[in-house]
Design a protein around this motif. Structure first.
Motif: not given
Length: 187
Positions: A42, A104, A106-107
């Motif tokens: 993340v 960013y 969720d990815k």
């Protein structure tokens, strides 16, 4: 910084994606977005890694010399804004930079605001930026070390190169001054 990210957070398979990018079979955007599918991270993980990266011991001295001489310095990167912002902040460096945007949700994915649509290989067209930033009557001194530096090296007045860029210059008859650190450039 991109290599450090990939080596730290990407699962196996990134090597083939990177090979295709190095052979110019994938654009930077395609390479990054395929590689991000293999990421286990993340944004906070990326920032933590970037804070652990050390810059060249003589880079700040190089910037001070350029400022004294009233030379303009720009960072042209096919890397990502989050990486550059984090490192510049760590060292309290204020230099204009041009790069890809790391997004960013969720990815991870990237946006390429400085792409050359007619070529499309690099996310950030350093050659176009170099030409736009060059002031009339000035020289362009290019310092680089990687695959995304090959095109601008062919258009610069003076090239300092190391790593794969130096090998490219030697293989293609491009005058380049080898360097190991910014101490060599400061001379």
């Amino acid at each position: 910084t991109c290599s450090a990210m990939v080596e730290t957070f990407a699962r196996d398979g990134w090597q083939e994606i990177n090979r295709l990018w190095e052979q110019k079979e994938l654009s930077t955007e395609e390479c990054a977005n395929k590689t991000f599918e293999l990421f286990d991270a993340v944004p906070d993980d990326i920032k933590k890694l970037m804070k652990s990266i050390e810059i060249d011991d003589y880079f700040i001295a190089f910037l001070k010399l350029c400022k004294r001489q009233e030379d303009k310095v720009y960072i042209l990167s096919d890397g990502y804004d989050l990486n550059i912002q984090t490192i510049l902040k760590k060292y309290n460096i204020d230099v204009p930079y041009f790069c890809n945007r790391l997004i960013y949700t969720d990815k991870f994915m990237i946006q390429c605001p400085h792409i050359n649509q007619s070529c499309g290989k690099c996310g950030t067209c350093k050659t176009t930026l170099m030409k736009q930033l060059k002031e009339p009557g000035s020289q362009t001194i290019y310092i680089g070390d990687g695959y995304s530096d090959t095109c601008p090296a062919t258009h610069a007045d003076i090239v300092y190169a190391k790593g794969s860029l130096y090998a490219f210059c030697m293989e293609n008859g491009i005058d380049a001054i080898p360097y190991q650190s910014f101490k060599d450039i400061i001379g």
